[in-house]
Scaffold this active site. Sequence first.
Site, short mmCIF file in Angstrom:
data_model
loop_
_atom_site.label_atom_id
_atom_site.label_comp_id
_atom_site.label_asym_id
_atom_site.label_seq_id
_atom_site.Cartn_x
_atom_site.Cartn_y
_atom_site.Cartn_z
N ARG A 82 0.86 -1.19 0.00
CA ARG A 82 0.00 0.00 0.00
C ARG A 82 0.89 1.24 0.00
O ARG A 82 1.79 1.35 0.83
CB ARG A 82 -0.86 -0.04 1.26
CG ARG A 82 -1.89 1.03 1.35
CD ARG A 82 -2.64 0.92 2.66
NE ARG A 82 -3.50 -0.24 2.74
CZ ARG A 82 -3.94 -0.76 3.90
NH1 ARG A 82 -3.59 -0.21 5.04
NH2 ARG A 82 -4.73 -1.80 3.91
N ARG A 151 -1.35 6.71 9.25
CA ARG A 151 -1.50 6.17 7.88
C ARG A 151 -1.72 7.30 6.86
O ARG A 151 -1.66 8.47 7.19
CB ARG A 151 -2.69 5.21 7.87
CG ARG A 151 -2.62 4.08 8.90
CD ARG A 151 -1.65 3.02 8.43
NE ARG A 151 -1.66 1.85 9.30
CZ ARG A 151 -2.40 0.75 9.11
NH1 ARG A 151 -3.26 0.69 8.11
NH2 ARG A 151 -2.30 -0.28 9.92
N LYS A 213 -2.57 1.13 14.78
CA LYS A 213 -2.69 2.04 13.64
C LYS A 213 -3.34 3.36 14.04
O LYS A 213 -4.06 3.44 15.05
CB LYS A 213 -3.52 1.37 12.55
CG LYS A 213 -4.88 0.90 13.03
CD LYS A 213 -5.80 0.44 11.92
CE LYS A 213 -5.32 -0.74 11.14
NZ LYS A 213 -6.39 -1.35 10.31
N LYS A 215 -5.18 7.03 12.24
CA LYS A 215 -5.68 7.56 10.97
C LYS A 215 -6.11 9.01 11.08
O LYS A 215 -6.76 9.40 12.05
CB LYS A 215 -6.84 6.70 10.50
CG LYS A 215 -6.40 5.27 10.26
CD LYS A 215 -7.49 4.42 9.70
CE LYS A 215 -6.91 3.07 9.30
NZ LYS A 215 -7.97 2.18 8.79
N CYS A 433 -15.30 -3.47 0.53
CA CYS A 433 -13.88 -3.67 0.81
C CYS A 433 -13.32 -4.80 -0.06
O CYS A 433 -14.06 -5.45 -0.79
CB CYS A 433 -13.68 -4.01 2.29
SG CYS A 433 -14.20 -5.70 2.69
N CYS A 439 -7.66 -11.01 1.49
CA CYS A 439 -7.66 -10.54 2.88
C CYS A 439 -7.75 -11.69 3.88
O CYS A 439 -8.71 -12.46 3.86
CB CYS A 439 -8.84 -9.58 3.10
SG CYS A 439 -8.87 -9.02 4.81
N CYS A 478 -15.89 -8.52 6.88
CA CYS A 478 -15.74 -8.78 8.31
C CYS A 478 -16.01 -7.48 9.07
O CYS A 478 -16.16 -6.42 8.46
CB CYS A 478 -14.34 -9.33 8.62
SG CYS A 478 -13.08 -8.06 8.83
N CYS A 482 -13.49 -1.84 6.86
CA CYS A 482 -12.62 -1.13 5.92
C CYS A 482 -13.36 -0.27 4.90
O CYS A 482 -12.79 0.66 4.35
CB CYS A 482 -11.71 -2.12 5.20
SG CYS A 482 -10.61 -3.00 6.33
#
Length: 569
Positions: A82, A151, A213, A215, A433, A439, A478, A482
């Site tokens: 990414r 990110r 993470k 954001k 997603c 994934c 899930c 995302c």
Amino acid sequence: MDIETKEVIEVIEVNENERIKAGSHYLRGTLEQSLGDELTGALAPADAQISKFHGFYEQDDRDLRQQRRDQLLEPRYSFMLRARMPGGVCTPQQWLTIDRVGRELGNGSIRLTTRQTFQYHGILKHNIKLLIQSINQAMIDSIGGCGDVNRNVMCNPNPVTSSLHGEVYQWAARISERLLPRTRAYHEIWLDGERVDGGDSEPLYGETYLPRKFKTAVAVPPSNDVDVYTNDLGFVAVAEQEELIGFNVLAGGGMGTTHGDDTTFPRLADELGFVPLDQVLGVAEAVVSAQRDLGDRVSRRHARLKYTIERIGLQRYREEVEQRAGIRFQAWRPVVFVDQGDRYGWVEGVDGRWHLTLYIENGRVADTPGVPLMTGLRKIAEVHRGDLRITPNQNLIVASVPVSEKLRIEGLARKYSLLPEHRSPTRLKSIACVALPTCPQAMAEAERYFPGFLGRVEQLAEKRGLGDSGIVIRMTGCPNGCARPFVAEVGLVGKGPGRYNLMLGGDGRGLRLNRLYRENLSEDDLLAELDELYGRYSRRRDLNEGFGDFVVRTGLVGRGDVPVEVVNG
Ligand code: SRM
Ligand code: SF4
């Protein structure tokens, strides 16, 4: 307790990822050895964690898992990379590199993401270094694409209504720069940079980086395309007479949850207050450093900023940020958001240049039989002289087109089916997603299944006289969220193969969380529920009432958190 005992307890108490980070010597780990190991397509387990900070994830083709197991082969390992691309902006020359690298070193496709950057899938281990070097030659890096750091910084990509957009984008780029890790590991390992022995440091992050993470998004009202309330840190541009004077600051949003664990939940960010421009970068650093020191390093499930704020309380958290930044937040300035989608088609900018938003289904750029989408974008990039902008809804804007070039660009876009025409308003507002087969977290399909499923939903809508209603539907494989399904009017969240939770009640502006309506539904059950709901909506809705507002008003689901409803009237 003596110091030695205390240290032992501290070591035992943090989670495994913390130990890996601490032992990685500022993100070097043994990545180089792992890459050189020809006996396996995988990395050593600790390196598979460290690699994320460099922008890539180890994956395996889940469609082939059983077959490989039966053949006593190791999984078919490959990597997803990414990039970092603040606000999703790139030049046509950069796009041509992105395209070439995707065809030569990836699986032949490019995936535009919900955070305005792109991913490659299917990269083999021996190609990673070449791939990173290739994109770096085009001035694109993948530092902090993933990992426990800040990110890709999102920003409204549509340079339409005022010069404000250009200025705000510069702030997004500055925030991204300021929050970058400083380790030289990336340059050393991938770009053959000079080695630093012992002298490396991370002034902001420290050697264990963030607990999880992180954001950041920057919004330009009235568009909430970036879903700013779903980010750990959000900035909302405030202007007076078209002049940017500062930002409202938000903290503590996030989507990820775990099925069956009600200590996890999606959350909208809290409003910290307004700051003038000269305080923006200091506040961004203070929010990050507060999370670095106060975030949970024991349970990764609870390590996002949203849980820190829940634990210590908003007041204390705000004071902590104020103290670290040496500022006082001013009162929140009123702002109005009207939607969370993209503006399709041509829009004229203030400078007389034109911007064309293309439709890219689920952000997947590939050539498939009869639909040479990837070729189409390449043809556009070959002649375009403005820039290209990835949107938060996985689309692409051909930006800054002079009027004399409009016909040519539009002709190419039409030829390669990139225009939004002939798509329903719901399809244009809806996203899914990645999910299977790449994934590792996917419990159900999303990207591969969603277009066909939407076709069946469109038939229901037509039958109920709702063909012209644009209802925001988002599907994920899930509950990690995302595609930000928990702020959609209709969220479909994977529960198991072919099974989804049906969430209802987002407000179409990203300002209200939806709620669980029915659990674990098959496709037939989902369509039956939606048919019934659409029937009610078409009979009983108020004038201009959105579907999400309707289900809340009529009590079909409870209201989600609405911290900003007051501001938005
Ligand atoms: Fe995500 C993990 C894909 C945006 C929440 N996400 C993953 C991984 C890397 C799976 C994994 O853990 O190995 C997925 C890779 C799939 C693949 O094969 O490509 C993945 N996430 C994506 C993308 C590509 C979805 C898309 O279709 O566009 C998005 C890439 C964004 C980017 O460019 O940086 C993507 N992920 C999001 C968002 C939306 C956003 O950020 O605006 C969220 C919800 C917001 C949030 O973070 O709270 C999101 N992804 C997660 C989570 C849950 C985090 C949590 O707090 O619990 C995970 C799992 C994790 O971190 O452990 C995850
Ligand atoms: Fe994978 Fe789940 Fe994210 Fe979809 S929501 S990409 S299934 S982690």
